[in-house]
Write an enzyme that holds these catalytic residues in place. Structure first.
Site: not given
Ligand SMILES: OC[C@@H]1[C@@H](O)[C@H](O)[C@@H](O)c2[nH]c(CCc3ccccc3)c[n+]21
Length: 444
Positions: A77, A121, A166, A292, A294, A350
């Site tokens: 991706r 993005h 996002e 996505n 986390y 993600e």
């Molecule tokens: O933070 C790790 C990754 C980013 O590097 C990606 O570009 C982005 O799609 C992404 N989203 C998220 C979860 C949502 C989030 C984004 C930014 C800051 C905090 C939470 C984590 N991440």
């Protein structure tokens, strides 16, 4: 040996994004993006770091594709930088920009790696920002024209298309909290951007249905996280419900139900009055949902908080981002989305973690990342068993890269990127993930 087998044809990939890995920000006619402008603005990013060079993926992509192939990946991706295709956001196409993505897709196909292309993005052409950016509805029209250009150029070779990455983050962090480009702190503006991003998504899906590639599929990627109340108190439950509406349902409901969720008056009144045909457009059916995931959010009633909601600080096993390692949240989220929104298919577009990786004698031993991925994959496997149409998993990220306002200080990659030389070094997690992909199974 005990293992969790995944369905035949399951996609095993990694994810990146143009501004975070490509570099070459002035090469071959690329125009300026809002992240070029933001990262070069003093005080916005860690130590003023920028994506000017990043991982130099623009030049090193053949090597990076080779790493993916050696990992046994069958998917990848990535996102296209709009300012490479239209330096001013609209107008004549920059063929050299298009040629880079043609070369990348060719390299992926040459190694039997399925491209999954994200159209946006976060790197909006700065020229469009100067015309109001996402506050201007025309930007959504230009986005659909940009999407159409890519459908024509790459459609028959890219099976999976994602309109937006996002939109919540792009709208809220970029326009309400000011932590991301373009850096505004204006809540009503952010809510207009929510609606305009959704319209842009709808126009791009309509263009795809109208004359996009026949066999390909299109969807959207949302950052979703389960919201849990700190206690069983009524007030905490209400805070959790509000946080869920403002983060998860703000996009899930319009896209899958054609209507915004009930919101507090102040929030609701900041959203533009949406006409029925606009909500129809926004909920043009998609072929899949990208998730996505986390971590989870734990909230409590807090009179000082935004709309009376307070975020409870994460505790326990935390990543370098301060996010709680909470694999169960992936299962809970996938089950909820499946039961309440019934997407035809779901991809984890993600999932990943930053840890304090250190390189010693050319080795990077990252047991916490291996544990993180194994635990989340075991919950993904359970979700499939419970009937969730999960078709693939993309680890964030292939390699350490520009982590937005944190610059290069947070390492999410399976490949360690050596500062300066930008040499890619396999972390132990890369070898572990390669075994999973090649076996189509997670060893327990
Ligand atoms: O933070 C790790 C990754 C980013 O590097 C990606 O570009 C982005 O799609 C992404 N989203 C998220 C979860 C949502 C989030 C984004 C930014 C800051 C905090 C939470 C984590 N991440």
């Amino acid at each position: 040996m005990a293992e969790l087998r995944f369905p035949d044809g399951f996609l095993w990939g990694t994810a990146t994004a143009s501004y975070q890995v490509e570099g070459a920000v002035r090469e071959d006619g690329r125009g300026e993006s809002i992240w070029d402008r933001f990262s070069h603005t003093p005080g916005k990013t860690f130590e003023g770091q920028t994506g000017d060079v990043a991982c130099d993926h623009y030049h090193r992509y053949p090597e990076d594709v080779e790493h993916m192939a050696r990992m046994g990946m069958n998917a990848y991706r990535f996102s296209v930088a709009w300012p490479r295709i239209f330096p001013e956001g609209k107008g004549p196409v920059n063929q050299k920009g298009l040629d880079f993505y043609r070369r990348l897709v060719d390299a992926l196909q040459g190694r039997h790696i399925q491209p999954c292309l994200t159209l946006y993005h976060w790197d909006l052409p700065q020229a469009l920002q100067e015309k109001g950016g996402w506050d201007n509805r025309d930007t959504g029209r230009y986005f659909a024209e940009y999407a159409h250009t890519l459908y024509q150029a790459l459609g028959d070779r890219v099976p999976l298309w994602i309109t937006l990455n996002e939109p919540w983050v792009a709208a809220i962090l970029g326009h309400a909290f000011g932590q991301h480009a373009p850096g505004f702190g204006d809540f009503p503006l952010a809510m207009r951007v929510v609606h305009h991003l959704l319209l842009a998504h709808g126009w791009a899906v309509e263009a795809f249905r109208h004359d996009g590639p026949r066999r390909a599929q299109i969807g959207i990627t949302l950052n979703l996280s389960p919201v849990e109340p700190a206690t069983g108190k009524e007030a905490d439950g209400q805070a959790a419900d509000l946080a869920d509406r403002f983060t998860n349902r703000l996009f899930l409901d319009p896209i899958f139900r054609g209507a915004y969720p009930e919101l507090p008056d102040l929030m609701r009144s900041a959203l533009p009055q949406a006409t029925p045909e606009e909500m129809e457009r926004i909920s043009t059916p998609v072929d899949f949902l990208g998730v996505n995931y986390y971590t989870r959010q734990v909230v409590e009633a807090d009179p000082q908080g935004l709309y009376g909601v307070g975020m409870v600080p994460a505790r326990g096993d935390l990543t370098e981002m301060g996010w709680e390692v909470y694999p169960q949240g992936l299962y809970d989220l996938l089950i909820r989305v499946h039961r309440e929104y019934h997407p035809q298919a779901v991809y984890v577009t993600e999932n990943g973690a930053a840890f304090a990786d250190e390189i010693q004698d050319g080795e990077v031993d990252d047991p916490r990342r291996i544990a993180y991925v194994r635990e989340h994959l075991s919950r993904a496997h359970a979700a499939i068993g419970a009937g969730v149409p999960l078709k693939g998993y993309f680890y964030w990220s292939l390699m350490d890269n520009f982590e937005w306002a944190f610059g290069y200080s947070k390492r999410f990659g399976l490949l360690y990127v050596v500062p300066g030389s930008l040499e890619r070094v396999w972390k132990r997690s890369a070898r572990w993930y390669a075994q999973v992909a090649q076996a189509n199974a997670v060893p327990l």
